[in-house]
Enzyme design. Sequence first.
Site, PDB file in Angstrom:
ATOM      1  N   SER A  59       3.953  -2.475 -11.908  1.00 31.46           N
ATOM      2  CA  SER A  59       2.736  -2.231 -12.691  1.00 31.46           C
ATOM      3  C   SER A  59       1.976  -3.509 -13.023  1.00 31.46           C
ATOM      4  CB  SER A  59       3.062  -1.446 -13.969  1.00 31.46           C
ATOM      5  OG  SER A  59       3.642  -0.202 -13.633  1.00 31.46           O
ATOM      6  N   HIS A  84      12.879  -2.233  -0.527  1.00 34.80           N
ATOM      7  CA  HIS A  84      12.121  -1.712  -1.671  1.00 34.80           C
ATOM      8  C   HIS A  84      12.956  -0.603  -2.333  1.00 34.80           C
ATOM      9  CE1 HIS A  84       9.006   0.230  -4.041  1.00 34.80           C
ATOM     10  NE2 HIS A  84       8.298  -0.873  -3.912  1.00 34.80           N
ATOM     11  N   TRP A 132       0.826  -1.221   0.000  1.00 33.48           N
ATOM     12  CA  TRP A 132       0.000   0.000   0.000  1.00 33.48           C
ATOM     13  C   TRP A 132       0.859   1.270   0.000  1.00 33.48           C
ATOM     14  CZ3 TRP A 132      -4.595  -0.727   3.998  1.00 33.48           C
ATOM     15  CH2 TRP A 132      -5.395  -1.810   3.586  1.00 33.48           C
ATOM     16  N   LYS A 133       2.160   1.119   0.231  1.00 31.02           N
ATOM     17  CA  LYS A 133       3.063   2.281   0.341  1.00 31.02           C
ATOM     18  C   LYS A 133       2.514   3.274   1.371  1.00 31.02           C
ATOM     19  CE  LYS A 133       4.460   1.512  -4.386  1.00 31.02           C
ATOM     20  NZ  LYS A 133       5.273   2.005  -5.479  1.00 31.02           N
ATOM     21  N   GLY A 166       1.730  -2.651  -6.147  1.00 30.86           N
ATOM     22  CA  GLY A 166       1.548  -1.340  -5.533  1.00 30.86           C
ATOM     23  C   GLY A 166       0.189  -0.759  -5.868  1.00 30.86           C
ATOM     24  N   GLY A 167       0.139   0.048  -6.898  1.00 28.78           N
ATOM     25  CA  GLY A 167      -1.084   0.773  -7.252  1.00 28.78           C
ATOM     26  C   GLY A 167      -2.344  -0.081  -7.274  1.00 28.78           C
TER      27      GLY A 167
END
Length: 253
Positions: A212, A94, A10-11, A233-234
């Site tokens: 991605s 990371h 989720w960063k 991630g996103g």
Amino acid sequence: MKKFLIAGNWKMNKTESEAAELVEALKAKNITNPEQVCVCVPFTDLRTVKKALEGTGIGLGAQNCHFEESGAFTGEISIPMLKEIGIDYCIIGHSERREYFNETDLTVNKKLKALLQAGITPILCVGESLEIREQGTEQTFVAGQVIADFEGIGPADAAKIVIAYEPIWAIGTGKTATPDQAEEMCAFIRGVLSGIYDNATGDAMIIQYGGSMKAANAKELLEKSDINGGLIGGASLKADDFAAIAGAAAELS
Ligand code: PEP
């Protein structure tokens, strides 16, 4: 059977209340392979997400830790603190931490050893920049990271580490490595580990692709024989997309 781990990163996103909402949305998706799924959330969300995930079988992870048990390290979070919350995973090294927070292979190595001792599964990120790929030295670079990061770690512990191959040029850019590029590097990393340890250790390791990955490209990446999942991630911030990626792994299991 091929192993998979679909890990959400989720960063620095989601307040506690937003995190609770996202977990509820994810639970509503009734993921059929929760043992192959985890979410790595900000420190401030860990307790809330732990509680919300209770009984789902979905794993919980942090995104960083300090390697010392306690002491004068203002602003840092120790492994005993994370252990008491009951996390299963911790992302280490990371590229964003290596680039913006001075993470080095030396600190990565110390964190890996401390996490293994605490019984928390590290998700170790490695991967090259666009500049290195354009020079054609990506394998040498990634092998160097793997060798340095695993320094002094025995085979039984090494096999517990999850590796995420994340080409930096594909993170958050919408530019995904092709399935062949991702497979080539994941297979190469497995070969490096087999060389350091032995084939059984290399074969047993979970090696993810990250960069991605989304619902639309997950299947073609995950069906490659050396790709055991993804660090996402996103797309992990959207319950629909993340559940669809988990679903792609379930179909291939
Ligand atoms: C990541 O943060 O590890 C990552 C792969 O991000 P994204 O999926 O957004 O490229």
